[in-house]
Motif scaffolding. Structure first.
Motif, PDB file in Angstrom:
ATOM      1  N   ALA A 186      30.385  38.381  12.557  1.00  0.00           N
ATOM      2  CA  ALA A 186      31.222  39.713  13.046  1.00  0.00           C
ATOM      3  C   ALA A 186      32.302  39.705  12.039  1.00  0.00           C
ATOM      4  CB  ALA A 186      31.789  39.304  14.355  1.00  0.00           C
ATOM      5  N   ALA A 187      33.014  38.804  11.349  1.00  0.00           N
ATOM      6  CA  ALA A 187      33.978  38.941  10.278  1.00  0.00           C
ATOM      7  C   ALA A 187      33.636  39.852   9.106  1.00  0.00           C
ATOM      8  CB  ALA A 187      34.504  37.732   9.911  1.00  0.00           C
ATOM      9  N   VAL A 213      24.175  42.899  16.202  1.00  0.00           N
ATOM     10  CA  VAL A 213      23.049  42.344  17.285  1.00  0.00           C
ATOM     11  C   VAL A 213      23.046  41.002  16.686  1.00  0.00           C
ATOM     12  CG1 VAL A 213      20.827  42.143  17.436  1.00  0.00           C
ATOM     13  CG2 VAL A 213      22.081  44.355  17.668  1.00  0.00           C
ATOM     14  N   ALA A 214      23.158  40.587  15.396  1.00  0.00           N
ATOM     15  CA  ALA A 214      22.872  39.071  14.772  1.00  0.00           C
ATOM     16  C   ALA A 214      24.170  38.539  15.351  1.00  0.00           C
ATOM     17  CB  ALA A 214      22.697  39.130  13.371  1.00  0.00           C
ATOM     18  N   ALA A 215      25.416  38.764  15.344  1.00  0.00           N
ATOM     19  CA  ALA A 215      26.464  38.052  15.615  1.00  0.00           C
ATOM     20  C   ALA A 215      26.368  37.659  17.437  1.00  0.00           C
ATOM     21  CB  ALA A 215      27.766  38.893  15.316  1.00  0.00           C
ATOM     22  N   VAL A 216      25.933  38.725  18.114  1.00  0.00           N
ATOM     23  CA  VAL A 216      25.943  38.480  19.549  1.00  0.00           C
ATOM     24  C   VAL A 216      24.975  37.347  19.790  1.00  0.00           C
ATOM     25  CG1 VAL A 216      25.377  39.391  21.776  1.00  0.00           C
ATOM     26  CG2 VAL A 216      26.531  40.620  20.076  1.00  0.00           C
ATOM     27  N   ALA A 224      25.916  29.245  18.395  1.00  0.00           N
ATOM     28  CA  ALA A 224      26.436  29.159  16.804  1.00  0.00           C
ATOM     29  C   ALA A 224      27.603  30.072  16.726  1.00  0.00           C
ATOM     30  CB  ALA A 224      25.267  29.388  15.982  1.00  0.00           C
ATOM     31  N   ARG A 225      28.718  29.826  17.440  1.00  0.00           N
ATOM     32  CA  ARG A 225      29.713  30.595  17.616  1.00  0.00           C
ATOM     33  C   ARG A 225      30.441  30.827  16.248  1.00  0.00           C
ATOM     34  NH1 ARG A 225      31.803  29.998  23.862  1.00  0.00           N
ATOM     35  NH2 ARG A 225      29.890  30.373  24.673  1.00  0.00           N
ATOM     36  N   THR A 226      30.625  29.661  15.477  1.00  0.00           N
ATOM     37  CA  THR A 226      31.426  30.005  14.357  1.00  0.00           C
ATOM     38  C   THR A 226      30.509  30.933  13.306  1.00  0.00           C
ATOM     39  OG1 THR A 226      32.413  27.863  14.301  1.00  0.00           O
ATOM     40  CG2 THR A 226      32.226  28.696  12.357  1.00  0.00           C
ATOM     41  N   LEU A 227      29.457  30.533  13.366  1.00  0.00           N
ATOM     42  CA  LEU A 227      28.258  31.334  12.536  1.00  0.00           C
ATOM     43  C   LEU A 227      28.365  32.983  12.947  1.00  0.00           C
ATOM     44  CD1 LEU A 227      26.455  31.235  10.091  1.00  0.00           C
ATOM     45  CD2 LEU A 227      24.659  30.661  11.580  1.00  0.00           C
TER      46      LEU A 227
END
Length: 268
Positions: free
Chosen positions: A106-107, A88-91, A98-101
Motif C-alpha cells: 500500500a505504501a 487488491v494485493a495489499a488487501v 501478512a499486514r506488514t507486507l
C-alpha cells in the motif's frame, strides 16, 4: 593469544537494506541529473527528445490501426489499472495476516502516486504538442505517470512472487515485467504524450520509491517483511496437490502360496 574478529557479520537483512538504499540513492542521483539537463535545455538531450518523438509521430499518423492498438494497450496498463492491482494485493495480504507486507504494498502505491505529482508540479514541464495529435493527456510531463506506476507495480509483483518461484518462474516473471514496463513506456512516447526523457524519469522515480519505502519499512519493523513473506509462502501452498496427484495404490494382497501351510512345503 589468538586474535578474533569481533566485528559483527552482515546479516541477510543488512544486505537487503543496503541493496534498497543503494537503489534509492542511485536513482535519486540519476533523476536529479536528468532533471537538471531537462531544465537547462541541454542540447543533446533536447535533440534526442524532439528527433525521436517527431519520427514516431509521423509513423503514428500514417498507421492508424497500429496507433489504435497502442492506445488500447496504454489504456489497459494505465495508472488506475496498476494502482488497482496493487490495492487488491495489499488487501489480500492484510486479510491473510501478512499486514506488514500489505502495508509495504500500500505504501508503494500511495507514495508512488504522491511522489509522481510532487515531481510533476515541481518541474512543470510541458508535454509535446502537434498540429495533428493522435492522443491527448493532461498535466505536466516529467516524470511519466504511466512509466512510474507500471515500474512500481511490476517490481512489487515480482517481489511477491520471487520467494516462491523457481529459477524458471523467476526468469519468466522478470521477462514479463520488463516487457510490460518497456512497452508501456514506449507507448507514451509513440502516442506523442511524453518525451522519451519523461519515461526514463518515471523509471528512475519508481526506483526511488521502491528503494526508500522498503528501507523505511525495514527500519520501522525489523524482520517483519521476511516473516510475512514466509507467512504468504505457507498460506499459498498448493493445497489441491494431494487431489491432483493420484493416491498411491494400496499394496495388493499377496497371492497365497498353496505350499506354505504344508509341513513339507510340497504339494501332495
Amino acid at each position: 593469544m589468538h586474535l578474533t574478529n569481533s566485528s559483527p557479520s552482515i546479516t541477510p537483512r543488512d544486505r537487503h537494506l543496503l541493496r534498497h538504499a543503494v537503489l534509492a540513492v542511485c536513482c535519486a542521483v540519476l533523476f536529479a541529473v536528468l532533471a537538471a539537463l531537462v531544465q537547462t535545455g541541454w542540447r543533446p538531450l533536447s535533440r534526442l527528445d524532439h528527433g525521436l518523438i517527431d519520427d514516431l509521430h509521423d509513423f503514428a499518423v500514417d498507421h492508424t490501426v497500429w496507433t489504435a492498438s497502442v492506445q488500447a494497450f496504454t489504456d489497459i496498463g494505465g495508472t488506475i489499472t496498476m494502482r488497482s492491482v496493487l490495492g487488491v494485493a495489499a488487501v489480500w495480504l492484510w486479510l491473510i495476516g501478512a499486514r506488514t507486507l500489505g502495508g509495504w504494498v500500500a505504501a508503494q502505491t500511495l507514495v508512488g502516486w504522491g511522489g509522481q505529482w510532487v515531481l510533476k508540479l515541481s518541474f512543470g514541464r510541458l508535454r509535446p504538442t502537434f498540429s495533428d495529435p493522435v492522443a491527448h493527456a493532461g498535466g505536466p510531463a516529467l516524470p511519466s505517470g504511466h512509466a512510474m506506476a507500471s515500474a512500481i507495480t511490476c517490481a512489487v509483483l515480482v517481489g511477491l512472487l520471487w520467494p516462491r518461484a523457481g529459477r524458471a518462474g523467476r526468469i519468466t516473471a522478470c521477462s514479463i515485467a520488463a516487457l510490460t514496463v518497456l512497452g508501456i513506456g514506449a507507448s507514451r512516447v509513440f502516442l506523442g504524450v511524453h518525451w522519451p526523457s519523461d519515461v526514463v524519469g518515471g523509471w528512475l522515480a519508481a526506483g526511488i520509491v521502491l528503494g526508500s519505502v522498503t528501507v523505511l519499512v525495514e527500519l520501522a519493523r525489523p524482520g517483519a517483511l521476511a516473516r510475512d513473506f514466509r507467512r504468504v509462502n505457507w498460506r499459498t501452498r498448493p493445497r489441491v496437490q494431494r487431489v491432483l496427484v493420484s493416491p498411491a495404490r494400496p499394496p495388493r494382497d499377496p497371492v497365497p502360496d498353496p505350499t506354505a501351510d504344508h509341513p513339507d512345503g510340497l504339494l501332495r
